[in-house]
Design a protein around this motif. Structure first.
Motif, mmCIF file in Angstrom:
data_model
loop_
_atom_site.group_PDB
_atom_site.id
_atom_site.type_symbol
_atom_site.label_atom_id
_atom_site.label_comp_id
_atom_site.label_asym_id
_atom_site.label_seq_id
_atom_site.Cartn_x
_atom_site.Cartn_y
_atom_site.Cartn_z
ATOM 1 N N LEU A 1 0.852 -28.151 -17.196
ATOM 2 C CA LEU A 1 1.245 -27.256 -16.117
ATOM 3 C C LEU A 1 0.080 -27.015 -15.175
ATOM 4 O O LEU A 1 0.234 -26.989 -13.951
ATOM 5 N N ALA A 2 -1.098 -26.786 -15.747
ATOM 6 C CA ALA A 2 -2.260 -26.438 -14.933
ATOM 7 C C ALA A 2 -3.512 -26.519 -15.773
ATOM 8 O O ALA A 2 -3.452 -26.611 -17.009
ATOM 9 N N THR A 3 -4.652 -26.477 -15.100
ATOM 10 C CA THR A 3 -5.947 -26.328 -15.747
ATOM 11 C C THR A 3 -6.598 -25.082 -15.156
ATOM 12 O O THR A 3 -6.772 -24.991 -13.943
ATOM 13 N N VAL A 4 -6.931 -24.125 -16.024
ATOM 14 C CA VAL A 4 -7.386 -22.813 -15.560
ATOM 15 C C VAL A 4 -8.577 -22.361 -16.399
ATOM 16 O O VAL A 4 -8.601 -22.581 -17.612
ATOM 17 N N SER A 5 -9.558 -21.714 -15.780
ATOM 18 C CA SER A 5 -10.689 -21.167 -16.521
ATOM 19 C C SER A 5 -10.327 -19.808 -17.101
ATOM 20 O O SER A 5 -9.455 -19.101 -16.585
ATOM 21 N N LYS A 6 -10.993 -19.422 -18.169
ATOM 22 C CA LYS A 6 -10.698 -18.119 -18.767
ATOM 23 C C LYS A 6 -11.125 -16.977 -17.841
ATOM 24 O O LYS A 6 -10.538 -15.894 -17.873
ATOM 25 N N ASP B 1 -15.162 -26.568 -19.634
ATOM 26 C CA ASP B 1 -15.019 -25.133 -19.422
ATOM 27 C C ASP B 1 -13.607 -24.715 -19.042
ATOM 28 O O ASP B 1 -13.383 -23.577 -18.651
ATOM 29 N N ASN B 2 -12.662 -25.612 -19.167
ATOM 30 C CA ASN B 2 -11.310 -25.328 -18.689
ATOM 31 C C ASN B 2 -10.258 -25.454 -19.777
ATOM 32 O O ASN B 2 -10.436 -26.170 -20.769
ATOM 33 N N VAL B 3 -9.145 -24.761 -19.564
ATOM 34 C CA VAL B 3 -8.011 -24.791 -20.483
ATOM 35 C C VAL B 3 -6.859 -25.542 -19.830
ATOM 36 O O VAL B 3 -6.445 -25.208 -18.711
ATOM 37 N N GLN C 1 -14.668 -22.749 -14.642
ATOM 38 C CA GLN C 1 -14.317 -23.535 -13.482
ATOM 39 C C GLN C 1 -12.842 -23.397 -13.177
ATOM 40 O O GLN C 1 -12.018 -23.259 -14.067
ATOM 41 N N ASN C 2 -12.496 -23.447 -11.921
ATOM 42 C CA ASN C 2 -11.111 -23.317 -11.505
ATOM 43 C C ASN C 2 -10.612 -24.638 -10.955
ATOM 44 O O ASN C 2 -11.120 -25.132 -9.976
ATOM 45 N N ASN C 3 -9.590 -25.187 -11.630
ATOM 46 C CA ASN C 3 -9.029 -26.451 -11.169
ATOM 47 C C ASN C 3 -7.526 -26.414 -11.356
ATOM 48 O O ASN C 3 -6.919 -27.345 -11.847
ATOM 49 N N SER C 4 -6.936 -25.223 -11.069
ATOM 50 C CA SER C 4 -5.532 -25.035 -11.397
ATOM 51 C C SER C 4 -4.623 -25.674 -10.377
ATOM 52 O O SER C 4 -4.849 -25.609 -9.186
ATOM 53 N N LYS C 5 -3.574 -26.300 -10.885
ATOM 54 C CA LYS C 5 -2.560 -26.891 -10.014
ATOM 55 C C LYS C 5 -1.268 -26.993 -10.811
ATOM 56 O O LYS C 5 -1.137 -27.791 -11.716
ATOM 57 N N SER C 6 -0.325 -26.136 -10.507
ATOM 58 C CA SER C 6 0.933 -26.139 -11.240
ATOM 59 C C SER C 6 1.737 -27.381 -10.911
ATOM 60 O O SER C 6 1.792 -27.826 -9.774
#
Length: 349
Positions: free
Chosen positions: A141-146, A124-126, A23-28
């Motif tokens: 910093l962010a949440t990002v999927s592999k 499912d996220n880092v 899953q993609n939930n990235s936000k710096s």
């Protein structure tokens, strides 16, 4: 004996790290942290985000963070190319993180000394952090999927860096306060815990990624400075390579103890020997009491009129060749099951 069986005889299951997800939930949260500079020269090596080993997972995450956020992450990755990548596992309660994930904080280091570079896993996220310190609140910093990480790393041409870091990466579980847990490796390996008497330095010409299509199956061997990773299909296992104290082998209880077996399941006992002008690295399971293990050497063969370096895997009572590995997948496919006159095969006898 085929190549997979030969390897599985001498290694155990790798420590399983929590997956990183898709899953993609990235936000710096830090505009000053992004970076577009490359960490190493570009290559055509691509990373698949599925079925990553623990070492590959931390290497992918570290490479992505070094590329995406620069700063301390990038400096750590560059240092890790010399000193080795190591991730220490702590309870996330050790720190005041804005998202503790599933309860484990992965403290990523170059050589073992903490630099405040931490991530947690949540479903499912880092969740990525930097400048983490005890008794101080830290915002991710962010949440990002592999999957997103792999896509970004491949776009930047940094896949080879992920493999190079993974080949030497160490995973050390410190959640129980025991630096000699089953996944632990000391910097020298000479602590004599369970008979460990020092790390093995893999010959430089053997280090790197090797591919084979022999025995109707694609497989990969990655030799790091002190480790071997074998992959075939979805199976992937990493063994840390050590010298074994001879006195350890004299006590038969060491081979039958479940505690010893569990603690050393990722360790391999290595010795070297010479046969017909070639120097071989022999690898056996740490508590293996019978069998010849698997042996490896690098030779130069003539293929289509050119001199090509290959990695030979052999085993059995007479060191029979079980598989030949090449430095590219294409060459492995083109020479699947090819036999060479100077190698010894079981059906030669």
């Amino acid at each position: 004996m085929d190549k997979k069986i030969g390897f599985l005889m001498v290694t155990g299951l790798s420590l399983l790290l929590a997956g990183c997800g898709n899953q993609n939930n990235s936000k710096s949260v830090s505009s000053s942290s992004s970076s577009s500079s490359l960490l190493v020269a570009k290559s055509n090596v691509k990373i698949d985000s599925d079925n990553l080993s623990p070492q590959e997972a931390v290497s992918l995450i570290s490479t992505y963070c070094g590329l995406r956020y620069g700063g301390n992450w990038a400096a750590m990755v560059k240092q890790a190319q010399k000193d080795g990548l190591q991730v220490n596992l702590y309870p996330s309660s050790k720190y005041q993180l804005s998202d503790g994930g599933q309860g484990v904080a992965y403290d990523v280091t170059a050589g073992g000394a903490s630099q405040g570079l931490v991530y947690t896993v949540n479903n499912d996220n880092v969740n990525i952090y930097q400048n983490v310190k005890q008794n101080k609140k830290s915002t991710k910093l962010a949440t990002v999927s592999k999957a997103e990480m792999a896509e970004y790393v491949n776009k930047k041409g940094q896949g080879k860096l992920v493999n190079d870091l993974a080949a030497q990466a160490q995973v050390v579980d410190k959640r129980n306060g025991d630096s000699n847990a089953s996944s632990s490796t000391s910097s020298t390996g000479d602590d004599h815990k369970y008979g460990r008497a020092g790390i093995i330095d893999v010959p430089s010409e053997m280090q790197g990624t090797w591919y084979s299509a022999d025995n109707d199956s694609d497989s990969t061997i990655v030799f790091g400075a002190h480790s071997l990773t074998f992959a075939e299909g979805s199976d992937r296992e990493t063994t840390q390579l050590y010298k074994q104290d001879p006195q350890f082998g004299e006590d038969e209880d060491n081979y039958t103890s479940e505690d010893v077996q569990n603690a050393t399941k990722n360790w391999g006992k290595v010795s070297f020997y010479n046969v017909n002008g070639s120097r071989w690295l022999n690898l056996r399971g740490w508590t293996q009491s019978a069998g010849d293990g698997s042996s490896y050497t690098v030779k130069t063969e003539t293929i289509d009129g050119k001199q090509v370096k290959v990695l030979v895997q052999a085993g059995g009572a007479e060191n029979w060749t079980q598989a030949v590995y090449y430095q590219s997948k294409d060459m492995a496919q083109q020479n699947a099951d090819k036999k060479f006159d100077d190698l010894h095969y079981e059906d030669d006898d």
